[in-house]
Design an enzyme around this catalytic site. Structure first.
Site, PDB file in Angstrom:
ATOM      1  N   SER A  12       1.408   6.449   2.698  1.00  0.00           N
ATOM      2  CA  SER A  12       2.121   7.396   3.560  1.00  0.00           C
ATOM      3  C   SER A  12       3.399   7.898   2.922  1.00  0.00           C
ATOM      4  O   SER A  12       4.083   7.173   2.181  1.00  0.00           O
ATOM      5  CB  SER A  12       2.451   6.736   4.902  1.00  0.00           C
ATOM      6  OG  SER A  12       1.271   6.436   5.621  1.00  0.00           O
ATOM      7  N   GLU A  45      -9.169  -1.383   5.616  1.00  0.00           N
ATOM      8  CA  GLU A  45      -7.933  -1.620   6.367  1.00  0.00           C
ATOM      9  C   GLU A  45      -8.219  -1.630   7.860  1.00  0.00           C
ATOM     10  O   GLU A  45      -7.797  -2.535   8.586  1.00  0.00           O
ATOM     11  CB  GLU A  45      -6.910  -0.532   6.036  1.00  0.00           C
ATOM     12  CG  GLU A  45      -5.627  -0.642   6.849  1.00  0.00           C
ATOM     13  CD  GLU A  45      -4.652   0.476   6.549  1.00  0.00           C
ATOM     14  OE1 GLU A  45      -3.440   0.237   6.627  1.00  0.00           O
ATOM     15  OE2 GLU A  45      -5.096   1.604   6.252  1.00  0.00           O
ATOM     16  N   GLN A  88       0.857  -1.187   0.000  1.00  0.00           N
ATOM     17  CA  GLN A  88       0.000   0.000   0.000  1.00  0.00           C
ATOM     18  C   GLN A  88       0.896   1.241   0.000  1.00  0.00           C
ATOM     19  O   GLN A  88       1.536   1.558   1.007  1.00  0.00           O
ATOM     20  CB  GLN A  88      -0.901  -0.038   1.229  1.00  0.00           C
ATOM     21  CG  GLN A  88      -1.870   1.102   1.381  1.00  0.00           C
ATOM     22  CD  GLN A  88      -2.619   1.017   2.695  1.00  0.00           C
ATOM     23  OE1 GLN A  88      -2.243   0.265   3.596  1.00  0.00           O
ATOM     24  NE2 GLN A  88      -3.677   1.778   2.835  1.00  0.00           N
TER      25      GLN A  88
END
Length: 372
Positions: A101, A216, A98
């Site tokens: 960030s 998530e 993923q």
């Protein structure tokens, strides 16, 4: 199909592949895409039967793929992408990561600066991501990137699927306090992503990202465990195995932790029933928030019970999963998958309808917002 396989002799990929082909991966998905077109609430029934028969846990086998990528593909990908990616995702033959960030956009995810620029039928991506779990093992990754810096930060984002083996993708491990490196930095330099790998419309990436983030938090916070299992089992096992460390005060603390763990488990059961009426909402943050902080309390108790023994930590190169290692790993629980501070904001604003934080960048073009 599944009944003809012995979990003791079949490989994980073979057994999970048979579950997928039988429509038991996500029963609410369409037929042919790992589902049967049934109500989502029946998934718990199917999972319980398969787990009792020895099915490997698909989430533990490919956590980001099964917990986040699968539901996102289901909700936003076309039939061709779903047909090509869902089965190897569920079997674990293709791991997922993923790419959300960034060093300057962790809790403020919408402030990210990784850019994607259209070039014919491709997009060219440049930027840096961080804290990317399993990137060193992943074949594919979910990517949120900025495609229009002249729009406010939430509106100028677009969502893509990235081939982690594409030219220009560089993965660098980040060593944790445990000594392991399950997180990574990922550098994207001139990475070409076909427009066919875009999920949702251009500029609508935040809406797609909400699907990923809600699933998530639901996947991390979900508790389909039996009474006394999960992390509380570690504390119970330690109490049983070390009567020499018992004290009345510790007994009371253990009883309190067990009560909290049971309340958490039952709350998870209720949440799963509620989700049969639709996809996870902001309430999914409750399970993730409570579970993360409870894990830390449980391992704090274990270290207090061990006393000086709790400081005896195996070599960083030792792969054994000791209580000391689990104590250190639990420090990340309140950061990963949404920090506890952000989850409290989500619950306050979206569930309790409290006034939101003051936001000085509302309506401003992203390029005009000061960044550190």
């Amino acid at each position: 199909m599944v009944a003809g396989l012995d979990p003791a002799t079949a490989t994980t990929a073979e057994f999970l592949g048979a579950c997928y082909d039988a429509g038991l991966a996500w029963v609410h998905f369409p037929v042919g895409f790992g589902g049967l077109g049934l109500p989502a609430g029946l998934q718990a029934v199917a999972d319980a039967i398969l787990a009792a028969g020895g099915r490997p846990d698909p989430f533990l086998n490919n956590p980001i793929g099964v917990g986040m990528a699968g539901p996102t593909l289901h909700g936003h990908a076309d039939s061709e992408l779903r047909a090509r990616l869902l089965r190897p995702l569920y079997t674990g033959e293709q791991m997922w990561a993923q790419l959300f960030s960034e060093p300057g956009a962790g809790s403020d995810l919408a402030g990210l600066s990784t850019r994607a620029v259209r070039d014919g039928d491709d997009w060219v991506v440049d930027g840096q991501k961080v804290w990317t779990s399993l990137a060193h093992l992943a074949s594919w990754a979910l990517l949120l990137a900025r495609t229009d810096p002249d729009l406010p930060k939430h509106r100028g984002l677009t969502y893509f699927i990235v081939d982690m083996h594409a030219p220009g993708v560089e993965v660098r491990p980040l060593r944790q306090a445990t000594g392991q490196a399950e997180f990574n930095e990922v550098y994207l330099t001139g990475v070409r992503v076909p427009d066919a790998h875009r999920l949702g419309d251009v500029g609508q990436g935040w809406n797609v990202a909400m699907t990923t983030l809600m699933n998530e938090r639901s996947a991390i916070g979900d508790s389909a465990l039996g009474r006394g299992s999960g992390t509380i089992a570690d504390a119970l096992d330690l109490w049983r195995d070390r009567p020499d460390l018992h004290s009345p005060a510790l007994r009371l603390r253990l009883a309190d932790l067990w009560t909290q763990a049971e309340a958490y488990r039952l709350t998870g059961e209720r949440a799963r029933v509620a989700r049969t009426a639709g996809p996870p909402g902001p309430e999914a943050s409750i399970g993730k928030l409570v579970g993360a902080e409870l894990n830390q309390k449980i391992y704090d108790f274990c270290m207090e019970m061990l006393g000086p023994e709790g400081t005896l930590y195996d070599s960083y190169d030792d792969p054994s999963d000791s209580l000391q290692r689990r104590f250190l790993r639990a420090r990340a629980n309140t950061i990963e998958g949404g920090t506890s501070q952000i989850l409290r904001n989500v619950l306050g604003e979206r569930v309790l309808r409290l006034p939101g934080d003051v936001r000085v960048d509302t309506g401003k073009p992203w390029r005009d917002v000061p960044r550190g």
